[in-house]
Write a protein that holds these residues in place. Sequence first.
Motif, PDB file in Angstrom:
ATOM      1  N   PHE A 197      24.996   9.018  15.077  1.00 57.67           N
ATOM      2  CA  PHE A 197      23.545   9.082  14.985  1.00 57.67           C
ATOM      3  C   PHE A 197      23.200   9.834  13.704  1.00 57.67           C
ATOM      4  O   PHE A 197      24.067  10.430  13.061  1.00 57.67           O
ATOM      5  CB  PHE A 197      22.947   9.815  16.185  1.00 57.67           C
ATOM      6  CG  PHE A 197      22.793   8.957  17.406  1.00 57.67           C
ATOM      7  CD1 PHE A 197      21.594   8.350  17.702  1.00 57.67           C
ATOM      8  CD2 PHE A 197      23.864   8.759  18.270  1.00 57.67           C
ATOM      9  CE1 PHE A 197      21.439   7.561  18.823  1.00 57.67           C
ATOM     10  CE2 PHE A 197      23.732   7.969  19.402  1.00 57.67           C
ATOM     11  CZ  PHE A 197      22.514   7.369  19.673  1.00 57.67           C
ATOM     12  N   THR A 198      21.927   9.794  13.339  1.00 58.48           N
ATOM     13  CA  THR A 198      21.471  10.484  12.137  1.00 58.48           C
ATOM     14  C   THR A 198      20.361  11.455  12.488  1.00 58.48           C
ATOM     15  O   THR A 198      19.491  11.145  13.310  1.00 58.48           O
ATOM     16  CB  THR A 198      20.953   9.460  11.101  1.00 58.48           C
ATOM     17  OG1 THR A 198      22.027   8.607  10.701  1.00 58.48           O
ATOM     18  CG2 THR A 198      20.392  10.153   9.871  1.00 58.48           C
ATOM     19  N   CYS A 220      18.585   6.328  14.791  1.00 58.20           N
ATOM     20  CA  CYS A 220      19.501   5.284  14.331  1.00 58.20           C
ATOM     21  C   CYS A 220      18.657   4.074  13.939  1.00 58.20           C
ATOM     22  O   CYS A 220      17.475   3.983  14.287  1.00 58.20           O
ATOM     23  CB  CYS A 220      20.522   4.914  15.409  1.00 58.20           C
ATOM     24  SG  CYS A 220      19.800   4.158  16.876  1.00 58.20           S
TER      25      CYS A 220
END
Length: 208
Positions: free
Chosen positions: A66-67, A144
Amino acid sequence: MSAEFLEVHTQNPHLRQVRQIVARLREGAIIAYPTDSCYAFGCHIGDKAAVDRIRAIRGFGRHHHFTLLCRDIAEVARYARVDNWHFRMLKQAAPGPYTFVLTANLLVPRRLHSGKRKTIGVRIPENAIAMALLEELGEPILSCTAQLPDDAEPFNEAEDIRDALDKQLDLIVDGGPCGFLPTTVVDLSGSSPQIIRQGKGPIEALGL
């Protein structure tokens, strides 16, 4: 229940709407919202149930990255190790359509680390709506790319997201078309930068 659908001004998001969206994030909602690359799915960083719902929508495995969308480099440094050479590259490229993979620190829940490497993706977007949400929230949005497992491209329009995922999302933020290119991903967790994905952000701007 159908997802709430909000049309938000692309350059001057109304504060009342921004606060409404942030309140939903804090309550455990998963949202679709615009960024400077393409639409993203997002939730609160500490909400395991929301993260699991996004994993199900995207068809992610347990160790998929994930970011963290962050307001600035200082916030990035709270959640990941930023050495001097990391800082120089971030300053050169951010804000913009780049995701950097860095070593996560203790503020990032272990369940979000990418396998044994204990890394996390971070980025600073150049999008008025995304930045307004981050400023109001006061912490990163776990995100994401808004894309379905069998689709070749991300979503470009909020209406298309509503057509496909009206019952699976809680709130869709319509900020107009974003484009189809995801971010350029650069791994900075080793001794030298490694390009993981060529996306919207030009490699030349990184000095590589």
